[in-house]
Design an enzyme around this catalytic site. Structure first.
Site, mmCIF file in Angstrom:
data_model
loop_
_atom_site.group_PDB
_atom_site.id
_atom_site.type_symbol
_atom_site.label_atom_id
_atom_site.label_comp_id
_atom_site.label_asym_id
_atom_site.label_seq_id
_atom_site.Cartn_x
_atom_site.Cartn_y
_atom_site.Cartn_z
ATOM 1 N N CYS A 102 0.225 4.492 6.304
ATOM 2 C CA CYS A 102 1.136 3.444 5.874
ATOM 3 C C CYS A 102 2.373 4.112 5.277
ATOM 4 C CB CYS A 102 0.427 2.581 4.836
ATOM 5 S SG CYS A 102 1.107 0.949 4.647
ATOM 6 N N HIS A 103 3.568 3.663 5.672
ATOM 7 C CA HIS A 103 4.804 4.249 5.164
ATOM 8 C C HIS A 103 4.966 3.963 3.671
ATOM 9 C CE1 HIS A 103 5.763 4.063 9.483
ATOM 10 N NE2 HIS A 103 6.540 5.098 9.224
ATOM 11 N N ASP B 148 -13.569 -7.948 -11.305
ATOM 12 C CA ASP B 148 -13.927 -6.943 -12.308
ATOM 13 C C ASP B 148 -13.979 -7.536 -13.708
ATOM 14 O OD1 ASP B 148 -14.410 -4.222 -13.279
ATOM 15 O OD2 ASP B 148 -12.375 -4.347 -14.081
#
Length: 156
Positions: free
Chosen positions: A79-80, A129
């Protein structure tokens, strides 16, 4: 739909997509993630005004989602890395569900759908979480791209 996998070179090896010859355009993406909580957990959250021992649930999830979107290239191979112009997270509470929408925007040669999806996902994981001490019967999903603009093909 294309039959070609964009992250493979001519020999079939993994490769970052070359965006060097693409035009810079305004690119946007909106992704959504849903978190479904048991009714008893949602009641506890509402009664506490969504304040948790770790901090305010919704604000914490928003910050985590923005941070996640900014770190997408560190998490998703090939991914860039992007200097995002904007990332926004909105969390709507309906019945026993939290609906997270992440919007990412940039003027660039490549799109931001992965950043929007990552932002929504990380916000959802943060909610999980922070609430898992109340129940492990929390469900995340679906996570999906709602829209993208500015590339070869607009969606949504």
């Amino acid at each position: 739909m294309s039959n070609k996998l964009t992250h493979l070179d001519k020999t079939g090896k993994p490769s970052m997509v070359d965006v060097g010859n693409k035009e810079i355009t305004l690119r946007t993406a909106i992704a959504e993630a849903r978190v479904t909580l048991p009714s008893k957990v949602m009641k506890i959250l509402r009664d506490s005004n969504f304040e948790m021992a770790k901090g305010p649930l919704i604000h914490t999830a928003v910050l985590a989602g923005i941070m996640g979107a900014k770190k997408t290239s560190d998490l998703v191979p090939l991914c860039h890395p992007l200097a995002l112009d904007k990332v926004g997270i909105d969390i709507e509470v309906k019945k026993n569900e939290m609906i997270i929408r992440c919007e990412a925007r940039i003027s660039s040669k490549t799109g931001v759908e992965m950043e929007a999806l990552t932002g929504a996902s990380i916000a959802a994981l943060t909610i999980y979480d922070m609430c898992k001490g109340l129940s492990h019967e929390i469900e995340i999903g679906p996570i999906k791209l709602l829209s993208k603009t500015g590339g070869k093909k607009d969606i949504g």
